[in-house]
Design a protein around this motif. Structure first.
Motif, short mmCIF file in Angstrom:
data_model
loop_
_atom_site.label_atom_id
_atom_site.label_comp_id
_atom_site.label_asym_id
_atom_site.label_seq_id
_atom_site.Cartn_x
_atom_site.Cartn_y
_atom_site.Cartn_z
N TRP A 169 18.98 11.41 3.86
CA TRP A 169 20.04 10.83 4.70
C TRP A 169 21.00 11.92 5.15
O TRP A 169 21.26 12.87 4.39
N GLN A 170 21.51 11.78 6.39
CA GLN A 170 22.69 12.55 6.77
C GLN A 170 23.73 11.52 7.21
O GLN A 170 23.38 10.59 7.94
N THR A 171 24.97 11.70 6.78
CA THR A 171 26.00 10.74 7.16
C THR A 171 26.31 10.89 8.65
O THR A 171 26.13 9.98 9.43
N PHE A 172 26.75 12.12 9.05
CA PHE A 172 27.18 12.33 10.43
C PHE A 172 26.39 13.44 11.11
O PHE A 172 25.99 14.40 10.44
N ASN A 173 26.24 13.32 12.42
CA ASN A 173 25.73 14.41 13.26
C ASN A 173 26.91 15.04 14.00
O ASN A 173 27.60 14.37 14.77
N GLU A 174 27.13 16.33 13.74
CA GLU A 174 28.09 17.13 14.51
C GLU A 174 29.50 16.54 14.59
O GLU A 174 30.01 16.21 15.66
N PRO A 175 30.16 16.37 13.44
CA PRO A 175 31.52 15.83 13.45
C PRO A 175 32.49 16.61 14.34
O PRO A 175 33.42 16.03 14.90
N LEU A 176 32.22 17.91 14.54
CA LEU A 176 33.10 18.68 15.43
C LEU A 176 33.03 18.14 16.86
O LEU A 176 34.03 17.96 17.54
N GLN A 177 31.79 17.81 17.31
CA GLN A 177 31.65 17.23 18.66
C GLN A 177 32.32 15.85 18.71
O GLN A 177 32.98 15.51 19.69
N VAL A 178 32.10 15.06 17.64
CA VAL A 178 32.68 13.70 17.60
C VAL A 178 34.19 13.78 17.79
O VAL A 178 34.79 13.08 18.61
N CYS A 179 34.82 14.70 17.02
CA CYS A 179 36.29 14.73 16.99
C CYS A 179 36.89 15.55 18.12
O CYS A 179 37.75 15.05 18.85
N HIS A 180 36.45 16.80 18.27
CA HIS A 180 37.07 17.68 19.28
C HIS A 180 36.69 17.26 20.70
O HIS A 180 37.54 17.07 21.57
N GLU A 181 35.36 17.06 20.93
CA GLU A 181 34.94 16.72 22.30
C GLU A 181 35.20 15.25 22.63
O GLU A 181 35.47 14.91 23.77
N GLY A 182 35.14 14.40 21.57
CA GLY A 182 35.32 12.96 21.83
C GLY A 182 36.76 12.54 21.98
O GLY A 182 37.09 11.73 22.84
N TYR A 183 37.64 13.16 21.17
CA TYR A 183 39.05 12.72 21.16
C TYR A 183 40.01 13.77 21.71
O TYR A 183 41.19 13.50 21.92
#
Ligand SMILES: O=S(=O)(O)CCCN1CCN(CCO[C@@H]2O[C@H](CO)[C@@H](O)[C@H](O)[C@H]2O)CC1
Length: 489
Positions: A169-183
């Protein structure tokens, strides 16, 4: 080739695994079928379609939702050891909350997992690959601390429903993209522009979500399911342009990869010291009453520290770094906080993706940075791939060249540098919906005809070379062994 480097280690270790990868929103389609709820990429592609380069959506994508048997047969013919794919949270929990399970979502993923296992292919499952249920965005999305528990409840349902069969299992893919690019910079859904503020709230919630999920698995499921839980982080390699830029290059790595790797994989845990210092100082200068980077409690630091059995790494390219934020950069912003400029060398080979330059040696450097910085954790390269355009359909030579050259660096990192790299996953199994670039950039080893309602799958030359590499456990430099003439480009 390797021999010229004096490295006679031309074979991948016997236990080294090879796979290919996709993500739910990029391939499944069936965006509103059989009870699936709306997610933030459905929402963005419908209501902010102007943000998407070719005005496309993932409504149908590769239609993989309807092609489980066909796709698993293709995976079988590729000869991969595992298939990395992600669960669509909103297909399983339409509102995002665990009080309403959509049985069709459970059915779909059980069928896919069963078909994979029946064909001797390991499922390698990502819980979250960017497709947040829209109702959760409407209560603030990842900056809302409550999402940590809401995510943990979703993860618990996935462990209960699939954990008897899924061991990676992996919890998240690319949290940096989720947070920096998304928000922060509106380059990913939900396309918010609260740079320097919301991304740090997002990362704090997301790391709490990850830590809680890891602990739930250890406490409730590990003893009976005995699987591994990790997280997949993305990072380019950042090379100092000159010697005087080396501190800056280190800081970029620690505020990029380290933003999420330090809390999980470092001895001390918590956000990197340098990150806490620069953001605290910048926040005070900007008149904030406290740092824009939220802090974890002592208990949270302990919960998150050591909360992964492996480090999933997505790597594509490299940047040169010079000290000092770019002139005129606005603040507050993540790039101002980092205080460095990243650029490419014009001599580097390009691809169909403007950001993706071919710089293979960067991967070996990055793997060594991870080894030194985090005590040589088990690393799975969860994504690495080359963006081509339509005309490369027949002779995708550049993609073959890219994978060969990057695999060479993986081999050197393992055999020369003793980095614990356990697997390599090519991005991507199929040409698919490349986010704001729509279908204009193709990463697939398998070509998809998006003009055809059947979404016809056609293996590219690169798929044959990849299969040959898996079979011989050697890099296929002249592709001849793949039964077709050498690519010229
Ligand atoms: O280092 S710099 O900041 O100067 C330039 C950064 C360039 N980034 C690297 C990470 N990439 C996200 C990759 O994103 C991954 O890769 C695939 C191809 O894009 C996507 O389709 C996958 O869904 C995603 O997991 C976006 C571009």
């Amino acid at each position: 080739s390797l021999l010229s480097l004096g490295c006679f280690c031309s074979e991948f270790p016997p236990d080294f695994k090879f796979g290919v990868s996709t993500a739910s929103y990029q391939v499944e389609g069936a965006w509103n079928e059989s009870g699936k709820g709306e997610n933030i990429w459905d929402h963005l592609s419908h209501f902010r379609n102007d943000l998407i380069f070719d005005r496309s959506t993932g409504d149908v994508a590769c239609d993989s939702y309807h092609k489980t048997k066909e796709d698993v047969a293709l995976l079988k013919s590729l000869g991969v050891d595992y298939y990395r794919f992600s669960l669509s949270w909103s297909r399983i929990l339409p509102s995002g909350f665990a009080n309403n399970i959509n049985d069709d979502g459970i059915r779909y993923y059980n069928e896919l997992i069963d078909e994979l296992l029946a064909n001797g292919i390991e499922p390698f499952v990502t819980l979250y690959h960017w497709d947040l249920p829209q109702p959760l965005q409407e209560i603030g999305g990842w900056p809302n601390p409550l999402l940590a528990d809401i995510f943990a409840e979703y993860a618990t349902i996935a462990f209960k429903s699939f954990g008897a069969k899924v061991k990676h299992w992996q919890t998240f893919n690319e949290p940096l993209q989720v947070c920096h690019e998304g928000y922060g910079i509106a380059n990913k859904a939900p396309a918010y522009t609260s740079d320097g503020v919301a991304p740090y709230m997002c990362s704090t919630t997301l790391l709490r979500a990850h830590g809680k999920t890891y602990r739930i698995y250890q406490d409730k499921y590990k003893s009976t399911q005995n699987g591994l839980v990790g997280i997949t982080l993305d990072s380019s390699w950042f090379e100092a342009q000159t010697q005087k830029d080396s501190d800056s290059a280190k800081r970029v790595l620690r505020m990029g990869l380290g933003w999420f790797a330090n809390p999980i994989f470092s001895e001390s845990g918590d956000y990197p010291q340098v990150m806490k210092e620069v953001i605290s100082k910048a926040s005070a200068e900007e008149g904030f009453s406290k740092s824009r980077l939220p802090s974890f409690t002592a208990e949270e630091i302990e919960m998150i520290r050591g909360s992964a059995d492996f480090l999933g790494l997505n790597h594509y390219t490299t940047r040169l770094v010079t000290d000092g934020a770019a002139k005129g950069i606005s603040r507050p912003s993540y790039y101002f906080d980092i205080g460095a400029e990243a650029r490419v060398d014009e001599a580097w080979e390009s691809s169909a993706a403007s950001w993706l330059k071919v710089v293979p040696w960067g991967l070996r450097k990055l793997l060594n940075f991870i080894k030194e910085e985090y005590g040589n954790p088990d690393v799975v390269i969860a994504e690495n791939g080359y963006a081509g355009e339509y005309e490369e359909f027949t002779q995708d030579c550049r993609r073959i060249h890219y994978h060969n050259k990057y695999l060479e660096q993986v081999l050197l990192a393992i055999t020369e540098d003793k980095c614990n790299v356990k697997a390599y996953t090519a991005w991507s199994f199929l040409d698919n919906f490349e986010w704001l670039r729509g279908y204009s950039e193709r990463f697939g080893l398998i070509h998809i005809d998006f003009e055809n309602p059947n979404r016809t799958r056609t293996p590219k030359h690169s798929s044959k070379v990849f299969t040959n590499i898996i079979k011989t456990r050697k890099i296929d430099w002249d592709f001849a062994a793949s039964g077709f003439d050498k690519c010229e480009f």
